[in-house]
Enzyme design. Structure first.
Site, PDB file in Angstrom:
ATOM      1  N   CYS A  47       0.833  -1.207   0.000  1.00 24.17           N
ATOM      2  CA  CYS A  47       0.000   0.000   0.000  1.00 24.17           C
ATOM      3  C   CYS A  47       0.866   1.256   0.000  1.00 24.17           C
ATOM      4  O   CYS A  47       1.884   1.341   0.689  1.00 24.17           O
ATOM      5  CB  CYS A  47      -0.923  -0.015   1.221  1.00 24.17           C
ATOM      6  N   CYS A  51       0.440   4.703   7.047  1.00 29.42           N
ATOM      7  CA  CYS A  51      -0.202   4.489   8.355  1.00 29.42           C
ATOM      8  C   CYS A  51       0.773   3.711   9.251  1.00 29.42           C
ATOM      9  O   CYS A  51       1.150   2.584   8.924  1.00 29.42           O
ATOM     10  CB  CYS A  51      -1.505   3.725   8.179  1.00 29.42           C
ATOM     11  N   CYS A  54       0.465  -0.025  10.322  1.00 31.09           N
ATOM     12  CA  CYS A  54      -0.001  -1.024   9.354  1.00 31.09           C
ATOM     13  C   CYS A  54       1.122  -1.828   8.699  1.00 31.09           C
ATOM     14  O   CYS A  54       2.048  -1.270   8.095  1.00 31.09           O
ATOM     15  CB  CYS A  54      -0.835  -0.349   8.273  1.00 31.09           C
ATOM     16  N   CYS A  91     -16.365  -9.476   5.522  1.00 33.07           N
ATOM     17  CA  CYS A  91     -15.696  -8.187   5.322  1.00 33.07           C
ATOM     18  C   CYS A  91     -14.437  -8.372   4.483  1.00 33.07           C
ATOM     19  O   CYS A  91     -13.532  -9.119   4.865  1.00 33.07           O
ATOM     20  CB  CYS A  91     -15.270  -7.588   6.657  1.00 33.07           C
ATOM     21  N   CYS A 124     -19.428  -6.309   3.807  1.00 26.99           N
ATOM     22  CA  CYS A 124     -18.705  -5.107   4.187  1.00 26.99           C
ATOM     23  C   CYS A 124     -17.405  -5.072   3.386  1.00 26.99           C
ATOM     24  O   CYS A 124     -16.781  -6.113   3.174  1.00 26.99           O
ATOM     25  CB  CYS A 124     -18.398  -5.166   5.683  1.00 26.99           C
ATOM     26  N   CYS A 184     -19.234   1.540   8.872  1.00 24.89           N
ATOM     27  CA  CYS A 184     -18.548   0.895   9.985  1.00 24.89           C
ATOM     28  C   CYS A 184     -17.328   1.768  10.252  1.00 24.89           C
ATOM     29  O   CYS A 184     -16.450   1.888   9.395  1.00 24.89           O
ATOM     30  CB  CYS A 184     -18.136  -0.511   9.565  1.00 24.89           C
ATOM     31  N   ARG A 256     -17.870  -3.601  17.874  1.00 28.42           N
ATOM     32  CA  ARG A 256     -17.102  -4.806  17.516  1.00 28.42           C
ATOM     33  C   ARG A 256     -15.756  -4.832  18.239  1.00 28.42           C
ATOM     34  O   ARG A 256     -14.923  -3.935  18.053  1.00 28.42           O
ATOM     35  CB  ARG A 256     -16.918  -4.834  15.991  1.00 28.42           C
TER      36      ARG A 256
END
Ligand code: SAM
Ligand code: DTB
Ligand code: SF4
Length: 337
Positions: A47, A51, A54, A91, A124, A184, A256
């Site tokens: 990616c 972040c 991550c 998801c 999702c 979400c 969650r």
């Protein structure tokens, strides 16, 4: 809910806080039910974003192998298996900054979503940034909820991510909602944030209109090679406290209990359910990180007398806001959320 009111909750003695959140839980969700959600990383690693928590960012050597977008049949196999093991939500996550209409990869994802949405589970996806057109296409393809987390407060966000902004996150959420998808939206505890940051994040989430349909509370899983590799883990009491506050501030949301459960004891997780968590990610793997084994989770829920959400019977109306358990109900029942 405003920051000052959230701070007043935060400052309550632990047992008073969880008694209050339990009461809110029971007023809104009377059935002791936990939703099982299966996660699948359909495009892993590589990616562009930075972040700092991550493992999938291309900027860090986390050891995560970069993989291409999965083939539709392979995704369908995993989705069917998820349904068979009791998940009512599937998801799919992709390690992208975002998606753009007219690209091959977006068309491929839309094609996958169309098929997954025939299986009778909530669908999702979390694909990063979305414009209004992309959001509309996803909704039409059968997405019921779009996951896009704020992760922390506006103030702390630039310490964690520099390649996109808090406002970018908020506009994607707006586009998803305007297209008619549920949202979400939650965050991560343990990013070096203060209590103020946590409460500001919940303030922003709870002031959304409509409020998110689900709020994932993740605890940082420090990933090797990322800037947050050495961060101290959050305590389970911090997690319980934030679940309780979230339950009070966003009463109708599925709260969650998300990443980080492998670090918590059964007793700690039991407190999370008591405080108002009513959904978990289920299956041995999250996106790249570990999650408790299926049998361990089943044993835990059974020992607490918690039921799992039953499969939907009215497949046509999943995510529509119409009660799926009782066809005569026009409003959401506790089961449907
Ligand atoms: N690329 C998309 C995005 O950023 O929205 C979707 C995937 S991203 C991995 C989804 C969420 O997973 C993040 O917003 C974050 O809340 C959570 N997450 C990622 N890595 C994590 C970690 N190491 N520990 C806890 N939560 C994590
Ligand atoms: C969310 O809030 N947590 C999930 C899901 N939404 C996509 C992801 C957790 C990821 C944990 C780290 C990993 O597996 O790499
Ligand atoms: Fe990319 Fe999402 Fe990971 Fe950020 S959280 S690096 S956007 S996959």
């Amino acid at each position: 809910m405003k920051y000052d009111a959230l701070m007043a909750l935060y400052e309550m003695p632990f047992f008073d806080l969880i008694s209050q959140s339990r009461k809110v839980y029971l007023e809104n969700w009377e059935n002791n039910e936990v939703q099982l959600c299966t996660l699948l990383s359909i495009k892993t690693g590589g990616c562009s974003e930075d972040c700092s928590y991550c493992a999938q960012s291309a900027r860090y050597n986390s050891g995560v192998q970069v993989e291409r977008l999965m083939e539709k049949e392979a995704v369908m196999e995993r989705a069917r298996a998820a349904r068979e093991t009791g998940s009512t939500r599937f998801c799919m996550g992709a390690a992208w900054r975002g998606v753009r209409g007219g690209t091959k990869r977006f068309d491929q994802v839309v094609d996958i979503i169309k098929d997954v949405s025939t299986l009778g589970m909530e669908v999702c996806v979390t694909l990063g940034e979305l414009g209004p057109e992309e959001a509309k296409t996803l909704k039409e393809a059968g997405v019921t909820a779009y996951n896009h987390n704020l992760d922390t407060s506006r103030e702390h966000y630039p310490n964690i991510v520099t390649t996109h902004t808090y406002d970018d996150r908020l506009s994607t959420i707006k586009h998803a909602q305007e297209a008619g998808m549920s949202v979400c939206c939650g965050g991560i505890l343990g990013l070096g944030e203060t209590a103020e940051d946590r409460l500001k994040m919940i303030e922003t989430i709870s002031e959304m209109s409509p409020q998110p349909e689900s709020v994932p509370i993740n605890s940082l899983m420090p990933m090797p090679g990322t800037p947050l590799e050495g961060k101290d883990p959050v305590t389970v009491f911090d997690v319980v406290r934030m679940i309780a506050i979230t339950r009070i501030a966003v009463p109708k949301a599925k709260v969650r209990l998300s990443a980080g459960r492998t670090h918590f004891s059964d007793e700690g997780q039991a407190l999370c359910f008591f405080a108002g968590a009513n959904s978990i990610f289920y299956g041995d793997k999250l996106l790249t990180a570990k999650n408790p084994a299926v049998k361990k989770d089943m044993d835990l829920l059974a020992s607490l007398g918690l039921k799992t959400q039953a499969p939907f019977t009215d497949v046509e109306n999943i995510g529509s806001g119409k009660c799926l358990q009782n066809e005569e109900e026009e409003t959401l029942c506790n089961t449907c959320g």
